[in-house]
Design an enzyme around this catalytic site. Structure first.
Site, PDB file in Angstrom:
ATOM      1  N   LYS A 116     -17.233  25.126 -82.212  1.00 63.02           N
ATOM      2  CA  LYS A 116     -17.347  25.174 -80.753  1.00 63.02           C
ATOM      3  C   LYS A 116     -17.871  26.519 -80.254  1.00 63.02           C
ATOM      4  O   LYS A 116     -18.693  26.580 -79.347  1.00 63.02           O
ATOM      5  CB  LYS A 116     -15.994  24.853 -80.119  1.00 63.02           C
ATOM      6  N   GLU A 200     -10.832  29.331 -73.122  1.00 66.37           N
ATOM      7  CA  GLU A 200     -11.641  29.026 -71.947  1.00 66.37           C
ATOM      8  C   GLU A 200     -10.778  28.900 -70.702  1.00 66.37           C
ATOM      9  O   GLU A 200      -9.582  28.577 -70.796  1.00 66.37           O
ATOM     10  CB  GLU A 200     -12.410  27.710 -72.144  1.00 66.37           C
ATOM     11  N   HIS A 235      -4.601  15.992 -74.509  1.00 67.43           N
ATOM     12  CA  HIS A 235      -6.029  16.232 -74.709  1.00 67.43           C
ATOM     13  C   HIS A 235      -6.682  15.173 -75.591  1.00 67.43           C
ATOM     14  O   HIS A 235      -7.778  15.383 -76.106  1.00 67.43           O
ATOM     15  CB  HIS A 235      -6.277  17.631 -75.280  1.00 67.43           C
ATOM     16  N   ARG A 296     -21.399  12.946 -84.507  1.00 69.33           N
ATOM     17  CA  ARG A 296     -20.984  11.711 -85.179  1.00 69.33           C
ATOM     18  C   ARG A 296     -20.931  10.592 -84.150  1.00 69.33           C
ATOM     19  O   ARG A 296     -21.147  10.819 -82.964  1.00 69.33           O
ATOM     20  CB  ARG A 296     -19.591  11.895 -85.791  1.00 69.33           C
TER      21      ARG A 296
END
Length: 663
Positions: A116, A200, A235, A296
């Protein structure tokens, strides 16, 4: 086109890939672990090869065994599914080195987008807007804490190599950051073998909208529109739909073109998903920020298939074999609306703790009832199969399609009502509550929807005690009638030569005890009293279950008895009621207190206390891991730790006593 492929996965995605391969006359090879020796995907494929122990690290993550199996079977290509090795660049390269086609993007694209932090740096250079955060290589806890304090709370810690909600923690204040970071890193190591994280800003009222992209080896790219995946718990996605409600054509094109630009930047090939956080502003304006790219096929790909009429697995196979994309961008269009619900083995009312057990009853909705649209179930299990603690908690995916969102919503609720699972806890009724909630029905979506609608979603009872008891009693009487003989003295319906008979019942319902009394009248009628409510009980066996009438209420219920528990399913909802055997339970005393037990089978990760420590109610005591997720166990009351009964790393069964606490 390939003649034979190996599917390096398990469960529903292995069955999903095999179904398309069979339609294309491609032979399939399954791989399986010790736990999956009798799994559906093993028999669904043409061949199957054992690759190791039950834990993923001993089987589905052992890529050298998978490649050896592919070569031994004569497979020409490997489809990785999703999860496990699907985003592992070393595996993709190893396939290439072994002369096998990896049905996915090149290793270089996986590497560029798989981490990421690095992918965000790449997007930043390309001018794609990013959420404020820290994506650097310095991973010292002190620096990460300083960066979180600089960004401002709430922040989100995310495993750089993560996915599926694993290795992710939201932190509301600075003093909670260190513990959340340690937990996130442990989960990341267990799931991905990499504990690197990024931090973040946690956007307020965000929506999670992703774009399906496809590229081929000839340099062609398209986007197959968007999916809204905002409804999440821990999440992890719960409901996904396509197209995203409220999406303008201009924004759809803008996000689609940005997603294609991201794919083109890394020479992407095959199916991929570019995920965006969409910030909702006053007046309906929306801004989007790049979050990550999943290299994917996604779990939620069926909703894209439903609105486009395409088979994305077929596209994967064609592109991997060197063919061009079947369609160009201008040939793609959206048809209707689709929603996917993830049916999981878990207890929503108990903090979504994962559940294990046997599918004693597994009934799927009948597609015959949906004349104007489609209902689809993707699964990798059958009735009688066991859900183990080794893998993900998802049992099946229920996908519906309608001409409008309202039609799809109604179809989804009806299909969920016809989904009946007995043997372990599931989220089916919770999903019905979400679908019926004002926020979801009105498309007032963001990632906090479940928390916002908490009062309407958890601990809801749509079938009250009177009808639950009436259903259990009716089932008991029908079972007795089926077993009785012709001799009137063997009858169990209370028949006698004079007067009436009163038969007592005792139940446990939603943690409370309840009494009922059934009166057999001499004229053959039945009078039922449940608590203070009394009235005639009338019932009969119908096509859809037991038709019941009691105290002015009617219900058609399918009742399944497992031990002392009756599982009641009806159009309005489902519930459980436990019949207490008055003789068997006579003289029992309440169990001794002061015990803390494992809420599910799994592994003890750590203890936060030691013998002799004083603890306060709510204080974290231990961390367990099950189904690749961590769960913290807290003290139920103030006390003193008397003894730790296990060590970190030990495997425990559900109900095992972990530690003792005294006053």
């Amino acid at each position: 086109m390939f003649k034979k492929i190996l599917i390096a996965n398990r469960g529903e995605i292995a069955c999903r890939v095999a179904a398309t391969a069979r339609r294309m006359a491609i032979k399939t090879v399954a791989v399986y672990s010790d736990a999956d020796v009798n799994a559906k995907h093993v028999s669904f494929c043409d061949e199957a090869i054992h690759i190791g122990g039950s834990a993923p690290k001993d089987s589905y993550l052992r890529w050298e065994k998978i490649i050896a199996a592919a070569k031994a079977s004569g497979a020409e290509a490997i489809h990785p599914g999703y999860g496990f090795l699907s985003e592992n660049e070393e595996f993709a390269q190893a396939c290439l080195d072994a002369g096998l086609v990896f049905i996915g993007p090149p290793a270089s694209a996986i590497k560029a987008m798989g981490l990421k932090a690095e992918s965000k740096q790449l997007m930043e250079k390309a001018g794609v807007p990013l959420v404020p955060g820290y994506h650097g290589s310095d991973q010292s806890p002190a620096l990460l804490q300083r960066e979180a304090d600089r960004i401002g709370y709430p922040v989100l810690i995310k495993a750089s190599a993560g996915g599926g909600g694993k290795g992710m923690r939201a932190v509301d204040k600075s003093e909670d950051f260190a513990a959340a970071l340690a937990s996130c890193q442990r989960e990341a190591i267990n799931s991905f073998g990499n504990d690197k994280v990024l931090v973040e800003k946690y956007a307020q009222r965000p929506r999670h909208i992703e774009i399906q992209v496809f590229g081929d080896t000839l340099g062609n790219y398209v986007y197959l529109f968007e999916r809204d995946c905002s409804v999440q718990r821990r999440h992890q996605k719960v409901l996904e739909e396509a197209p995203a409600p409220g999406m303008s054509q201009a924004m759809r094109q803008q996000m689609g073109e940005a997603a294609v630009a991201a794919a083109r930047a890394v020479n992407y090939v095959g199916a991929g998903t570019v995920e965006f956080i969409v910030e909702q502003r006053e007046g309906g304006a929306m801004n989007f920020f790049f979050m990550e790219m999943n290299t994917r096929l996604q779990v939620e790909h069926p909703v894209t298939e439903a609105i486009t009429g395409l088979d994305l697995v077929e596209w994967q196979l064609r592109v991997a074999s060197g063919e061009a994309l079947p369609l160009k961008q201008e040939q793609l269009s959206i048809q209707g609306h689709a929603i996917e619900a993830r049916i999981c083995a878990e207890s929503p009312d108990n903090n979504f703790l994962p559940a294990t057990g046997t599918l004693h009853v597994y009934q799927k909705p009948s597609c015959a009832t949906f004349e104007r649209g489609t209902v689809r179930i993707d699964d990798g299990v059958r009735e009688g199969d066991t859900i183990s603690p080794f893998y993900d908690s998802m049992v099946a995916k229920l996908i519906v399609h309608g001409q409008t969102r309202e039609e799809a919503l109604a179809r989804l609720d009806e299909a969920l009502a016809q989904t009946r699972i007995v043997g372990l806890s599931t989220n089916v009724q919770f999903l019905r509550h979400v679908v019926r909630s004002p926020s979801f029905a009105q498309a007032n979506l963001d990632t906090a929807l479940i928390q916002r609608e908490e009062a309407l979603l958890f601990k809801q009872e749509t079938i009250g005690l009177p009808l639950a008891a009436a259903s259990a009693i009716a089932q008991t009487l029908l079972n007795e009638k089926a077993r009785e003989g012709t001799d009137p003295f063997s009858r169990r319906d209370g028949w006698q030569t004079h007067g009436v008979t009163v038969r007592p019942f005792e139940f446990e319902f939603r943690g409370e005890s309840a009494k009922a009394a059934l009166t057999y009248r001499h004229d053959g009628t039945l009078q039922l009293q449940v608590g203070e409510l009394s009235g005639p009980l009338v019932f009969s066996r119908g096509e859809q279950g037991i038709d019941i009438e009691f105290a002015g209420q009617r219900l058609t219920a399918a009742v399944f008895t497992q031990g002392e528990v009756d599982h009641v399913f009806a159009a309005r909802g489902a519930t459980q009621i436990t019949a207490i055997d008055l003789l068997a339970h006579a003289g029992e005393t309440q169990a001794e207190g002061g015990r803390l037990t494992a809420p599910m089978p799994g592994k003890v990760v750590s203890f936060a206390v030691k013998a002799g420590d004083k603890v306060s109610k709510g204080q974290p005591l231990a961390v367990m891991e099950a189904m690749k997720m961590e769960h913290t166990i807290a003290a139920p009351a103030d006390g003193v730790v008397l003894e730790l009964l296990y060590a970190p790393g030990d495997q425990v069964t559900e109900g095992s006593e972990l530690l003792k606490i005294g006053a």
